[in-house]
Design a protein around this motif. Structure first.
Motif, PDB file in Angstrom:
ATOM      1  N   THR A 330       0.835  -1.199   0.000  1.00 44.27           N
ATOM      2  CA  THR A 330       0.000   0.000   0.000  1.00 44.27           C
ATOM      3  C   THR A 330       0.872   1.252   0.000  1.00 44.27           C
ATOM      4  O   THR A 330       1.812   1.371   0.800  1.00 44.27           O
ATOM      5  N   VAL A 331       0.555   2.197  -0.903  1.00 45.13           N
ATOM      6  CA  VAL A 331       1.288   3.475  -0.917  1.00 45.13           C
ATOM      7  C   VAL A 331       0.436   4.612  -0.354  1.00 45.13           C
ATOM      8  O   VAL A 331       0.971   5.649   0.044  1.00 45.13           O
ATOM      9  N   ALA A 398     -15.730  22.881 -14.655  1.00 43.81           N
ATOM     10  CA  ALA A 398     -17.001  22.157 -14.504  1.00 43.81           C
ATOM     11  C   ALA A 398     -17.139  21.626 -13.080  1.00 43.81           C
ATOM     12  O   ALA A 398     -18.245  21.549 -12.542  1.00 43.81           O
ATOM     13  N   PHE A 399     -16.014  21.276 -12.497  1.00 44.87           N
ATOM     14  CA  PHE A 399     -16.037  20.814 -11.107  1.00 44.87           C
ATOM     15  C   PHE A 399     -14.616  20.829 -10.558  1.00 44.87           C
ATOM     16  O   PHE A 399     -13.632  20.881 -11.305  1.00 44.87           O
ATOM     17  N   THR A 400     -14.532  20.800  -9.247  1.00 51.31           N
ATOM     18  CA  THR A 400     -13.263  20.714  -8.538  1.00 51.31           C
ATOM     19  C   THR A 400     -13.248  19.419  -7.739  1.00 51.31           C
ATOM     20  O   THR A 400     -14.242  19.077  -7.086  1.00 51.31           O
ATOM     21  N   ILE A 401     -12.134  18.696  -7.811  1.00 47.69           N
ATOM     22  CA  ILE A 401     -12.017  17.436  -7.083  1.00 47.69           C
ATOM     23  C   ILE A 401     -11.019  17.617  -5.948  1.00 47.69           C
ATOM     24  O   ILE A 401      -9.870  18.013  -6.164  1.00 47.69           O
ATOM     25  N   ASP A 402     -11.470  17.335  -4.735  1.00 47.60           N
ATOM     26  CA  ASP A 402     -10.585  17.316  -3.577  1.00 47.60           C
ATOM     27  C   ASP A 402     -10.309  15.863  -3.204  1.00 47.60           C
ATOM     28  O   ASP A 402     -11.216  15.018  -3.231  1.00 47.60           O
ATOM     29  N   PHE A 403      -9.062  15.577  -2.866  1.00 54.18           N
ATOM     30  CA  PHE A 403      -8.651  14.238  -2.462  1.00 54.18           C
ATOM     31  C   PHE A 403      -8.045  14.306  -1.069  1.00 54.18           C
ATOM     32  O   PHE A 403      -7.375  15.271  -0.728  1.00 54.18           O
ATOM     33  N   ARG A 404      -8.266  13.282  -0.299  1.00 50.23           N
ATOM     34  CA  ARG A 404      -7.560  13.134   0.972  1.00 50.23           C
ATOM     35  C   ARG A 404      -7.032  11.706   1.046  1.00 50.23           C
ATOM     36  O   ARG A 404      -7.693  10.762   0.609  1.00 50.23           O
ATOM     37  N   TYR A 405      -5.847  11.552   1.613  1.00 53.19           N
ATOM     38  CA  TYR A 405      -5.248  10.238   1.778  1.00 53.19           C
ATOM     39  C   TYR A 405      -4.309  10.289   2.972  1.00 53.19           C
ATOM     40  O   TYR A 405      -3.933  11.363   3.459  1.00 53.19           O
ATOM     41  N   LYS A 406      -3.917   9.104   3.437  1.00 50.57           N
ATOM     42  CA  LYS A 406      -2.908   9.004   4.495  1.00 50.57           C
ATOM     43  C   LYS A 406      -1.743   8.160   3.989  1.00 50.57           C
ATOM     44  O   LYS A 406      -1.938   7.212   3.216  1.00 50.57           O
ATOM     45  N   GLN A 407      -0.548   8.507   4.442  1.00 50.96           N
ATOM     46  CA  GLN A 407       0.585   7.611   4.236  1.00 50.96           C
ATOM     47  C   GLN A 407       0.298   6.300   4.978  1.00 50.96           C
ATOM     48  O   GLN A 407      -0.434   6.287   5.978  1.00 50.96           O
ATOM     49  N   PRO A 408       0.840   5.152   4.533  1.00 51.40           N
ATOM     50  CA  PRO A 408       0.488   3.859   5.129  1.00 51.40           C
ATOM     51  C   PRO A 408       0.656   3.787   6.643  1.00 51.40           C
ATOM     52  O   PRO A 408      -0.126   3.108   7.322  1.00 51.40           O
TER      53      PRO A 408
END
Length: 490
Positions: A330-331, A398-408
């Motif tokens: 997992t990254v 047209a739209f805005t994309i927000d992303f959230r993630y965590k380091q492993p």
């Protein structure tokens, strides 16, 4: 009178071929002949889902969901069509898993994050009044020499239901492929479970490959299925051998027919949610037909920081254990997507697939809320069908994309953002990525008889696929055309 009785029995069997129990789980009852007549075998279990509907942007401009990196649904659907000459039950069809089964070779061009983003808009190929949005995510690739040391625990179901060639024997072959990919510094333990859990191999260095394979070869099937006890034991061993900043993972192989101890889907999910806090990831491998508990296996993976694959043939073993080996690393975890649609450009939107991955808007910034994982080098795609607003302003996104993630190894999320503009492209002008993923989506809607399938047809899907020129090192994209052709005849 005899013919009438036969008719009534046959009618009852047909009615049972796809039913829903009181827990909201679809039971697919397979039929198999044993001499005269037909015996109805215990059924596969699939979760029900309601297809995502269009949502008006003026009322709810924000759409939030968790990514899904599983590929189980595709392999399962393939088995129904190619091996069993029948169309799959609706509950077996998860569009996002059909799409994300394939390696799309998205570019990775991000030095600051372990994931890279891309996206586009074109006309919808099945409804020219609407448009299609593609959102792509790519996980950072890691060369094999750079992979972190791993602590694997193989958790293998050896209960009586696993006795057939397409179950335990398939898994044993797959795990031996897996052993060949290990580095010398990696460690492997083997836990089995039937009526109870047992440790067949203590944690053993990857340099002792033959010793690990010998332990796998000795496995045989028999007894009832104490799956929860096996999960507990596997996590205990993984915790005992935990590698700080390493790759710690339980790999479970089973048909999911848990029948001793904790066995309900809800109880298993509660158990796996507790275990995921240990920093140990999970890969779930489903096998078999007739009592495949797809419903529980998918939810164990979804709620346990993991992924779910289904094994239907030897080439699928090679895909999971060799070609896609990096996915065991997992990254980025708890990856969430939040799309903010501009009402000046988008009147309404519909997320295609991901029905059981929808999140509340407030879940997006809640770091306690679990979401999906992405492996090294893996790609994830999500599609939206949108109804364009009248007099759209194409100077605005047209739209805005927000992303959230965590380091492993982290409990705190990081943020990313991507704006997508509508360049007014036709479907023919879109990328091969769009054409290919839209073809899969159209195929999925045909299989499930979606109310949104529009002008979709198997012939159109085949035509769109012929327009695609993407790398196909192992022939899976070419095989998909064969599956579409076969489904057309069914």
């Amino acid at each position: 009178m005899k013919n009438l009785k036969r008719f009534l029995i046959l009618f009852a069997l047909i009615q049972l071929s796809c039913e829903t129990d009181q827990t909201g789980t679809e039971r697919y009852i397979g039929n198999e002949s044993y001499g005269p007549g037909i015996i109805s075998l215990p059924g596969d279990s699939y979760n029900e889902y309601e297809e995502n509907q269009f949502i008006y942007t003026a009322e709810e401009p924000v759409s939030t969901f968790s990514i899904d990196a599983d590929g189980a649904s595709y392999a399962n659907v393939r088995r129904f069509i190619m091996q069993e000459n029948q169309l799959p039950p609706k509950g077996a069809i998860r569009t996002e898993e059909l799409i994300n089964y394939f390696n799309l070779d998205y570019n990775f061009n991000n030095d600051s994050h372990p994931i890279a983003l891309n996206g586009e808009i074109s006309r919808s190929p099945w409804n020219n009044a609407n448009k299609l949005v593609r959102i792509g995510i790519k996980g950072k690739s890691i060369e094999k020499a750079g992979l972190p040391s791993s602590n694997f625990v193989f958790l293998i179901d050896v209960s009586g239901s696993m006795g057939s060639e397409d179950r335990l024997e398939l898994l044993k072959n797959g795990f031996k492929y897996f052993v060949d990919e290990l580095n010398d510094e990696d460690k492997v333990a083997i836990v089995t479970y039937a009526g109870s859990a047992g440790v067949i191999l203590e944690s053993t260095p990857g340099s002792e490959k033959q010793k690990i394979k010998n332990a796998i070869d000795q496995l045989g099937a028999g007894g009832s299925t104490a799956g929860a006890q096996g999960i507990v034991t596997a996590y205990e061993i993984a915790q005992e051998n935990f590698i700080e900043n390493g790759n710690n993972r339980v790999v479970i192989g089973t048909d999911g027919d848990f029948n001793v101890g904790i066995s309900s889907q809800e109880e298993l999910v509660d158990l796996i949610e507790e275990k995921r806090e240990s920093g140990i990831f999970i890969t779930v491998l489903g096998v078999g037909r007739g009592n495949l508990n797809d419903a529980a296996l998918e939810q164990i993976a979804n709620n346990g920081n993991g992924t779910y694959e289904y094994l239907d043939n030897l080439e699928q073993l090679r895909k999971v254990f060799i070609y896609d080996y990096n996915k065991f690393y997992t990254v980025a975890k708890d990856v969430k997507i939040q799309v903010n649609f501009n009402p000046k450009n988008v009147e309404a939107y519909r997320l295609i697939g991901y029905e059981n991955r929808i999140l509340n808007e407030e879940d997006f910034e809640d770091d306690q809320k679990d979401a999906g994982e992405i492996g090294a080098g893996q790609n994830i795609t999500a599609l939206y069908e949108i109804i364009p607003a009248a007099n759209s302003d194409f100077e605005l996104p047209a739209f805005t994309i927000d992303f959230r993630y965590k380091q492993p190894a982290s409990n705190t999320s990081s943020a990313m953002e991507l704006e997508i503009f509508d360049d007014e492209n036709s479907f023919e002008q879109s990328s091969d990525y769009m054409k290919f993923t839209a073809s899969i989506s159209s195929f999925s809607m045909l299989l499930s008889d979606s109310q949104f399938k529009g002008s979709s047809s198997y012939d159109k899907v085949l035509y769109w696929l012929d327009e695609v020129n993407l790398p196909d090192e192992h022939g899976f994209k070419a095989e998909f055309k064969q599956i579409v052709e076969k489904a057309k005849g069914l």
